[in-house]
Motif scaffolding. Sequence first.
Motif, PDB file in Angstrom:
ATOM      1  N   ARG A 328       0.836  -1.206   0.000  1.00 34.74           N
ATOM      2  CA  ARG A 328       0.000   0.000   0.000  1.00 34.74           C
ATOM      3  C   ARG A 328       0.869   1.254   0.000  1.00 34.74           C
ATOM      4  O   ARG A 328       2.021   1.235   0.460  1.00 34.74           O
ATOM      5  N   PRO A 329       0.336   2.373  -0.494  1.00 36.78           N
ATOM      6  CA  PRO A 329       1.173   3.582  -0.638  1.00 36.78           C
ATOM      7  C   PRO A 329       1.701   4.127   0.678  1.00 36.78           C
ATOM      8  O   PRO A 329       2.753   4.775   0.701  1.00 36.78           O
ATOM      9  N   GLU A 330       0.990   3.868   1.809  1.00 44.70           N
ATOM     10  CA  GLU A 330       1.466   4.421   3.080  1.00 44.70           C
ATOM     11  C   GLU A 330       2.570   3.584   3.714  1.00 44.70           C
ATOM     12  O   GLU A 330       3.223   4.021   4.669  1.00 44.70           O
ATOM     13  N   ILE A 331       2.801   2.369   3.213  1.00 45.25           N
ATOM     14  CA  ILE A 331       3.807   1.484   3.787  1.00 45.25           C
ATOM     15  C   ILE A 331       5.212   1.972   3.405  1.00 45.25           C
ATOM     16  O   ILE A 331       5.497   2.251   2.244  1.00 45.25           O
ATOM     17  N   ARG A 332       6.076   2.041   4.396  1.00 44.23           N
ATOM     18  CA  ARG A 332       7.472   2.440   4.170  1.00 44.23           C
ATOM     19  C   ARG A 332       8.467   1.329   4.521  1.00 44.23           C
ATOM     20  O   ARG A 332       9.587   1.316   3.999  1.00 44.23           O
ATOM     21  N   VAL A 333       8.083   0.401   5.389  1.00 40.92           N
ATOM     22  CA  VAL A 333       8.995  -0.652   5.825  1.00 40.92           C
ATOM     23  C   VAL A 333       8.248  -1.987   5.805  1.00 40.92           C
ATOM     24  O   VAL A 333       7.116  -2.079   6.297  1.00 40.92           O
ATOM     25  N   VAL A 334       8.885  -3.003   5.224  1.00 40.61           N
ATOM     26  CA  VAL A 334       8.345  -4.364   5.224  1.00 40.61           C
ATOM     27  C   VAL A 334       9.357  -5.261   5.932  1.00 40.61           C
ATOM     28  O   VAL A 334      10.534  -5.305   5.547  1.00 40.61           O
ATOM     29  N   ALA A 335       8.902  -5.964   6.981  1.00 40.38           N
ATOM     30  CA  ALA A 335       9.761  -6.900   7.711  1.00 40.38           C
ATOM     31  C   ALA A 335       9.387  -8.325   7.287  1.00 40.38           C
ATOM     32  O   ALA A 335       8.239  -8.751   7.461  1.00 40.38           O
ATOM     33  N   ILE A 336      10.349  -9.049   6.700  1.00 38.67           N
ATOM     34  CA  ILE A 336      10.121 -10.408   6.226  1.00 38.67           C
ATOM     35  C   ILE A 336      10.746 -11.375   7.220  1.00 38.67           C
ATOM     36  O   ILE A 336      11.945 -11.306   7.503  1.00 38.67           O
ATOM     37  N   LEU A 432      18.352  -2.440  18.223  1.00 39.79           N
ATOM     38  CA  LEU A 432      19.022  -1.656  17.192  1.00 39.79           C
ATOM     39  C   LEU A 432      18.275  -1.767  15.866  1.00 39.79           C
ATOM     40  O   LEU A 432      18.103  -0.782  15.143  1.00 39.79           O
ATOM     41  N   ALA A 433      17.801  -2.985  15.524  1.00 32.84           N
ATOM     42  CA  ALA A 433      17.082  -3.181  14.272  1.00 32.84           C
ATOM     43  C   ALA A 433      15.785  -2.386  14.259  1.00 32.84           C
ATOM     44  O   ALA A 433      15.427  -1.766  13.243  1.00 32.84           O
ATOM     45  N   ALA A 434      15.054  -2.391  15.394  1.00 36.43           N
ATOM     46  CA  ALA A 434      13.802  -1.637  15.455  1.00 36.43           C
ATOM     47  C   ALA A 434      14.048  -0.147  15.272  1.00 36.43           C
ATOM     48  O   ALA A 434      13.325   0.547  14.532  1.00 36.43           O
ATOM     49  N   ALA A 435      15.073   0.384  15.942  1.00 41.72           N
ATOM     50  CA  ALA A 435      15.390   1.808  15.802  1.00 41.72           C
ATOM     51  C   ALA A 435      15.794   2.143  14.373  1.00 41.72           C
ATOM     52  O   ALA A 435      15.418   3.188  13.822  1.00 41.72           O
ATOM     53  N   LEU A 436      16.568   1.257  13.771  1.00 38.42           N
ATOM     54  CA  LEU A 436      17.034   1.487  12.408  1.00 38.42           C
ATOM     55  C   LEU A 436      15.857   1.509  11.433  1.00 38.42           C
ATOM     56  O   LEU A 436      15.761   2.381  10.547  1.00 38.42           O
ATOM     57  N   LEU A 437      14.922   0.577  11.565  1.00 33.79           N
ATOM     58  CA  LEU A 437      13.777   0.528  10.658  1.00 33.79           C
ATOM     59  C   LEU A 437      12.858   1.733  10.849  1.00 33.79           C
ATOM     60  O   LEU A 437      12.289   2.251   9.881  1.00 33.79           O
ATOM     61  N   LYS A 438      12.705   2.193  12.086  1.00 34.13           N
ATOM     62  CA  LYS A 438      11.905   3.409  12.323  1.00 34.13           C
ATOM     63  C   LYS A 438      12.553   4.619  11.673  1.00 34.13           C
ATOM     64  O   LYS A 438      11.866   5.491  11.119  1.00 34.13           O
ATOM     65  N   HIS A 439      13.890   4.665  11.708  1.00 38.84           N
ATOM     66  CA  HIS A 439      14.607   5.774  11.059  1.00 38.84           C
ATOM     67  C   HIS A 439      14.388   5.725   9.541  1.00 38.84           C
ATOM     68  O   HIS A 439      14.144   6.757   8.901  1.00 38.84           O
ATOM     69  N   LEU A 440      14.444   4.531   8.973  1.00 43.81           N
ATOM     70  CA  LEU A 440      14.232   4.402   7.533  1.00 43.81           C
ATOM     71  C   LEU A 440      12.800   4.758   7.148  1.00 43.81           C
ATOM     72  O   LEU A 440      12.558   5.320   6.073  1.00 43.81           O
ATOM     73  N   ALA A 441      11.828   4.448   8.006  1.00 41.40           N
ATOM     74  CA  ALA A 441      10.438   4.796   7.713  1.00 41.40           C
ATOM     75  C   ALA A 441      10.260   6.301   7.570  1.00 41.40           C
ATOM     76  O   ALA A 441       9.362   6.751   6.849  1.00 41.40           O
ATOM     77  N   ASP A 442      11.098   7.069   8.227  1.00 38.99           N
ATOM     78  CA  ASP A 442      11.012   8.536   8.150  1.00 38.99           C
ATOM     79  C   ASP A 442      11.766   9.116   6.966  1.00 38.99           C
ATOM     80  O   ASP A 442      11.531  10.283   6.601  1.00 38.99           O
ATOM     81  N   HIS A 443      12.688   8.358   6.351  1.00 37.47           N
ATOM     82  CA  HIS A 443      13.612   8.978   5.408  1.00 37.47           C
ATOM     83  C   HIS A 443      13.686   8.324   4.023  1.00 37.47           C
ATOM     84  O   HIS A 443      14.375   8.866   3.152  1.00 37.47           O
ATOM     85  N   VAL A 444      13.058   7.177   3.780  1.00 36.45           N
ATOM     86  CA  VAL A 444      13.175   6.533   2.462  1.00 36.45           C
ATOM     87  C   VAL A 444      11.783   6.215   1.914  1.00 36.45           C
ATOM     88  O   VAL A 444      10.782   6.239   2.647  1.00 36.45           O
ATOM     89  N   ARG A 445      11.742   5.918   0.617  1.00 40.25           N
ATOM     90  CA  ARG A 445      10.472   5.553  -0.029  1.00 40.25           C
ATOM     91  C   ARG A 445      10.053   4.149   0.366  1.00 40.25           C
ATOM     92  O   ARG A 445       8.874   3.892   0.604  1.00 40.25           O
ATOM     93  N   LEU A 446      10.994   3.208   0.433  1.00 40.98           N
ATOM     94  CA  LEU A 446      10.660   1.836   0.806  1.00 40.98           C
ATOM     95  C   LEU A 446      11.892   1.143   1.353  1.00 40.98           C
ATOM     96  O   LEU A 446      12.975   1.232   0.771  1.00 40.98           O
ATOM     97  N   ALA A 447      11.724   0.471   2.489  1.00 39.27           N
ATOM     98  CA  ALA A 447      12.786  -0.357   3.074  1.00 39.27           C
ATOM     99  C   ALA A 447      12.227  -1.755   3.304  1.00 39.27           C
ATOM    100  O   ALA A 447      11.106  -1.906   3.790  1.00 39.27           O
TER     101      ALA A 447
END
Length: 801
Positions: A328-336, A432-447
């Motif tokens: 979906r367009p609002e999604i910024r991070v996908v955890a597999i 550390l992984a959770a903090a990193l993914l939250k940072h990416l959610a604020d700064h990239v189109r998709l992680a």
Amino acid sequence: MQAETLQLLEWPRLCEHLATFTATKLGAIAARRLTLPNTPAESETLLTQTKEAYLLETNLNGGLPFRGIQDVGKPLARAERQGLLQGKELLDVATTLAGARQLRRTLEAQEDVPTLQALIAQIRTYPELEQHIHHCIDDHGDVTDRANPKLAGIRNQLKSRRDRIHTKLQNIIQRQGGALQQTEITQRSDRFVLAVKAPQKSQIPGIVHDTSATGSTLYIEPSAVVELGNQLRQQQRQEAREVEAVLREVTAQVAEVKDDLELLLAIVTVLDLATARARYSLWLEANPPRFLEPNETITLRNLRHPLLVWQQKHEQGSDVVPINVQIRPEIRVVAITGPNTGGKTVTLKTLGLAALMAKGGLFVPAREPVELPWFDQVLADIGDEQSIEQSLSTFSGHIRRISRILSQITPQSMVLFDEVGAGTDPSEGSALAAALLKHLADHVRLAIATTHYGELKALKYQDDRFENASVEFDEATLSPTYRLLWGIPGRSNALAIAQRLGLDPDIIAVAKEQMAGGSQDVNEVIAGLEAQRKEQEQRAQEAEQLVQQAERFYNEVSERAENLREREQDLKRSQEQAVNEAIATAKAEIAGVIRDLQQKPKTGQNAQRATKALDVAAQKHRPAPPKPKNPGYQPKVGEKIRLPKLGQTAEVLTLEANQKVTVQFGLMKTTVLLTEIESLDGKKVEVPELESKSNKTKTGTKANSTKSASEAKPERAQPTVRSDRNTLDIRGYRVAQMESDLEAAIQRVYELGVLWILHGKGTGKLRDGVHEFLSAHPQVERFELAPKNEGGGGVTIAYLK
């Protein structure tokens, strides 16, 4: 960092595959060094070129021609520096000009390819320069006599000198044959010599130019031809000077148009690269991508890893399992999440390559529609053994690379992390992984990140920008299915795998007790969700099959109804025409009778004649009585019939008494009732009612029934359009594999009369195998390639008897 990512995603390997589809050396070099655009507009231009080249590949027999085009870049640079080009290099320039001209003519004759036509319109092919080169240089790269009148004269003199030398040497051979090792004229240092035995060298005085390894043979230029040899050497030098003058003059003409020729090479390379992208996309069965606006959903259905497809087709690899991606367009991070070897890393690489392929103007190996954003960068930290080059595997190495990635990200970037936060204490790593993914959610189109940390699964329920996905694992077989599941976090399945592999149950029980209750509850909830998902998927699949079957039935019924309507209209028109013609003829005959009656005396005899003439006309134009209804369907010996109860097609061997028939299917023979069989087009056998008649009447009825059955020919619907029911797709099969499927398909669609066989173009071996099989099949009347708009050389239509 971008270059490292390309290596981790194995982009250079994909470029090598792309290079195999090029037609020129320059195109192959460009494909191996394929650079990615910096703007969405450049990517759109490349995709437009690929689409137009794809259209040409499917509609133009043989595709775009690149014959004769050579890499003349280095000769052009040397010509500009006033270097001398050799005849072969000049000939390459001429053939390149001719090839580019043919390429332009082909493109100008096509429709719906404006981008490629605008490209080719920029080149100049200098036909006068090409003609001049061919005038001066022959097909072997040698300067021709016609290039320079003086050169022609010198070569005539050279020929005369050589002839005189050969004549004198032949005379010496005849007189002094005993002194020679061999009676042949040879050359040493461009001088004509004879092989003289060393002890007899005094018999042939002259200059010794060489000696054999054993010293027993001397190569002597006889004194009688020394002067002629000197004159020949002088004329050869004159010839060389004239040849060099011609080459220099032609080289100068090439140097004058060097810039235009370099532009020609660049444009031809762009066209070759576009054609290679189209051919590669066609081979991959890929589809053109569409770049999304910020508020649109990413859609990649049945997405396949292109390198695994290559491995499957060229290296006998296993079948490629596609994945479905909808974000979906609002999604910024996908955890597999999911177990090891489940396909998480392959999923990362597949998504990364899909983004790079779309950006580079390639089609994406997924089902339409292919919709994804344009990413200005694709940055990855993948450090497993599946990469071509092993990246840093320690925690510090991962952190250094992640730091470099974070320093380069933009709001339009795509970031791929494999096992984020791994390599350290699990509690610290997950934090550390959770903090990193939250940072990416604020700064990239998709992680997109793969992980084993259960804490990351909960981020979806805390932030709407997060989504969970998992790779499926079959606990029954203890093996991954490589399917990607959305919305459900994965489980490690460690305890289930350990238990099924035979680990002590007591140890398993202790391990379950050690697990936190909440974690166990979460795993049970996940297991329940997976079971519900599988049930819903099965129901959805069954519903889809029913819809497809209903659509097929509807199309077939509609087609048959339309055919019946057309037949009825044709029959009605023909009947009306026949009636009108009969009425007109009858009226004319009646009018003739009336005229005869009016012209003759009004006697009783004449009246009787008129009445008789009217009766004859009435009898002539009276409608024919209806034909007696033919008896129902009756089988014949040797006829193919169907056994509905057994679902088999059989051959009639004998017609038995008591309304029975003996049939054979495969190696089995059996006797069944007439009521248990039907014709291939669905007609049932009508059994006559029992009547108390004489034997003669019964015999006559049986004969008439047999005759009617032999005269009746079952009508077969001839489909004029392709449908799922009369189509067999064998693309990707080997010749030996397709025969059983093709035989089954012929039997399945025999009642339809037509079979469409999709075999693709490829190397042509599969098509030839299909044609050979059809040629020898007794039920095939003929076959032909489909029209271009129905697949052309990639589809064969078989018409059944």
